[in-house]
Design a protein around this motif. Structure first.
Motif, PDB file in Angstrom:
ATOM      1  N   GLU A 114     -17.051  15.302  -3.968  1.00 24.26           N
ATOM      2  CA  GLU A 114     -18.249  16.109  -4.189  1.00 24.26           C
ATOM      3  C   GLU A 114     -19.178  15.449  -5.203  1.00 24.26           C
ATOM      4  O   GLU A 114     -20.396  15.480  -5.053  1.00 24.26           O
ATOM      5  CB  GLU A 114     -17.887  17.535  -4.615  1.00 24.26           C
ATOM      6  CG  GLU A 114     -17.450  18.442  -3.467  1.00 24.26           C
ATOM      7  CD  GLU A 114     -16.111  18.046  -2.841  1.00 24.26           C
ATOM      8  OE1 GLU A 114     -15.261  17.443  -3.533  1.00 24.26           O
ATOM      9  OE2 GLU A 114     -15.924  18.323  -1.651  1.00 24.26           O
ATOM     10  N   GLY A 115     -18.609  14.852  -6.241  1.00 22.89           N
ATOM     11  CA  GLY A 115     -19.427  14.142  -7.228  1.00 22.89           C
ATOM     12  C   GLY A 115     -20.120  12.930  -6.631  1.00 22.89           C
ATOM     13  O   GLY A 115     -21.296  12.662  -6.912  1.00 22.89           O
TER      14      GLY A 115
ATOM     15  N   ARG B 273     -13.652   4.882   2.899  1.00 25.89           N
ATOM     16  CA  ARG B 273     -12.303   5.374   2.558  1.00 25.89           C
ATOM     17  C   ARG B 273     -12.444   6.445   1.483  1.00 25.89           C
ATOM     18  O   ARG B 273     -12.842   6.168   0.351  1.00 25.89           O
ATOM     19  CB  ARG B 273     -11.454   4.216   2.039  1.00 25.89           C
ATOM     20  CG  ARG B 273     -10.052   4.624   1.664  1.00 25.89           C
ATOM     21  CD  ARG B 273      -9.028   3.770   2.389  1.00 25.89           C
ATOM     22  NE  ARG B 273      -7.689   4.084   1.945  1.00 25.89           N
ATOM     23  CZ  ARG B 273      -6.919   4.962   2.577  1.00 25.89           C
ATOM     24  NH1 ARG B 273      -7.355   5.582   3.635  1.00 25.89           N
ATOM     25  NH2 ARG B 273      -5.695   5.188   2.150  1.00 25.89           N
ATOM     26  N   THR B 274     -12.103   7.668   1.830  1.00 23.99           N
ATOM     27  CA  THR B 274     -12.184   8.783   0.886  1.00 23.99           C
ATOM     28  C   THR B 274     -10.822   9.331   0.499  1.00 23.99           C
ATOM     29  O   THR B 274     -10.727  10.101  -0.456  1.00 23.99           O
ATOM     30  CB  THR B 274     -13.029   9.933   1.488  1.00 23.99           C
ATOM     31  OG1 THR B 274     -12.414  10.366   2.703  1.00 23.99           O
ATOM     32  CG2 THR B 274     -14.452   9.486   1.757  1.00 23.99           C
ATOM     33  N   ALA B 275      -9.785   8.929   1.205  1.00 26.81           N
ATOM     34  CA  ALA B 275      -8.455   9.495   0.969  1.00 26.81           C
ATOM     35  C   ALA B 275      -7.940   9.215  -0.440  1.00 26.81           C
ATOM     36  O   ALA B 275      -7.123   9.979  -0.962  1.00 26.81           O
ATOM     37  CB  ALA B 275      -7.459   8.950   2.005  1.00 26.81           C
ATOM     38  N   ASP B 276      -8.413   8.144  -1.079  1.00 25.70           N
ATOM     39  CA  ASP B 276      -7.925   7.783  -2.411  1.00 25.70           C
ATOM     40  C   ASP B 276      -8.610   8.568  -3.532  1.00 25.70           C
ATOM     41  O   ASP B 276      -8.204   8.443  -4.690  1.00 25.70           O
ATOM     42  CB  ASP B 276      -8.136   6.287  -2.659  1.00 25.70           C
ATOM     43  CG  ASP B 276      -7.334   5.425  -1.695  1.00 25.70           C
ATOM     44  OD1 ASP B 276      -6.303   5.912  -1.176  1.00 25.70           O
ATOM     45  OD2 ASP B 276      -7.743   4.283  -1.447  1.00 25.70           O
ATOM     46  N   LEU B 277      -9.619   9.354  -3.200  1.00 17.93           N
ATOM     47  CA  LEU B 277     -10.334  10.118  -4.230  1.00 17.93           C
ATOM     48  C   LEU B 277      -9.565  11.382  -4.584  1.00 17.93           C
ATOM     49  O   LEU B 277      -9.005  12.050  -3.706  1.00 17.93           O
ATOM     50  CB  LEU B 277     -11.732  10.488  -3.736  1.00 17.93           C
ATOM     51  CG  LEU B 277     -12.696   9.333  -3.512  1.00 17.93           C
ATOM     52  CD1 LEU B 277     -13.993   9.847  -2.892  1.00 17.93           C
ATOM     53  CD2 LEU B 277     -12.981   8.605  -4.813  1.00 17.93           C
ATOM     54  N   ALA B 278      -9.564  11.693  -5.855  1.00 14.94           N
ATOM     55  CA  ALA B 278      -8.940  12.940  -6.319  1.00 14.94           C
ATOM     56  C   ALA B 278      -9.780  14.116  -5.835  1.00 14.94           C
ATOM     57  O   ALA B 278     -10.978  13.968  -5.573  1.00 14.94           O
ATOM     58  CB  ALA B 278      -8.853  12.933  -7.841  1.00 14.94           C
TER      59      ALA B 278
END
Length: 183
Positions: free
Chosen positions: A38-39, A28-33
């Motif tokens: 990239e970090g 799940r990447t949608a919650d990342l700012a």
């Protein structure tokens, strides 16, 4: 090429979920700012590079010593045990390596033929043997694996205590994920 045909690429990206899990079924990447992904990918790429460097180093040591991975693990354990004045029996070595006593006997026969180890009577138990690494093999291991370990030690020692704690916590957490997956 038709739609869905493979595309020739010199570099396949292995850990970017945008490419490998675009529907976010696993990661799940949608919650990342913005920018956070990239970090995360930078750390994953650094881990991949470390694993690859570690694999190449391990393979080079194995070629230099003309031994397999399990043989090298056995020698590392035996060398450490000798430094700590701990007598290692074949059954203790089998337990450390997670292999059968029959496989251990075959491995020890091979290592003994190669001049890497000697079997001696156990100092406290006449029915048992202890395994020791020969001086030549200990010197060869020090010249390869030992030097590599010293360089790693220096890198870690150069970190501040707070950074060492962060790195140790990170590796502990990563180890816990692997243990959860081991079924």
């Amino acid at each position: 090429m038709g739609k869905g045909d493979p595309v020739s690429s010199p570099h396949v990206v292995m850990h970017d979920p945008r490419l490998n899990d675009p529907e976010q079924q696993i990661v799940r990447t949608a919650d990342l700012a913005p920018g956070e992904l990239e970090g995360v990918l930078e750390v994953l790429d650094a881990m991949r590079a470390w694993r690859e460097a570690e694999r190449r180093t391990s393979e080079a040591s194995q070629r230099y010593m003309k031994l397999g991975a399990t043989d090298m693990r056995a020698l590392r354990m035996l060398i450490a045990a000798q430094h700590q004045r701990y007598a290692v029996t074949p059954s203790a070595l089998a337990g450390h390596l997670g292999i059968s006593t029959a496989s251990t006997t075959k491995m020890l026969d091979r290592l003994e033929r190669g001049g890497h180890i000697v079997r001696r009577p156990h100092p406290d138990d006449r029915r048992s043997l202890v395994i020791e690494v020969t001086e030549e093999t200990r010197d060869a291991a020090r010249a390869t694996v030992g030097r590599e370990h010293a360089r790693r030690f220096d890198v870690i020692a150069a970190l501040s205590p707070a950074h060492r704690r962060i790195v140790a916590d990170f590796f502990d957490a990563m180890t816990a994920t692997a243990q959860r997956d081991a079924v």
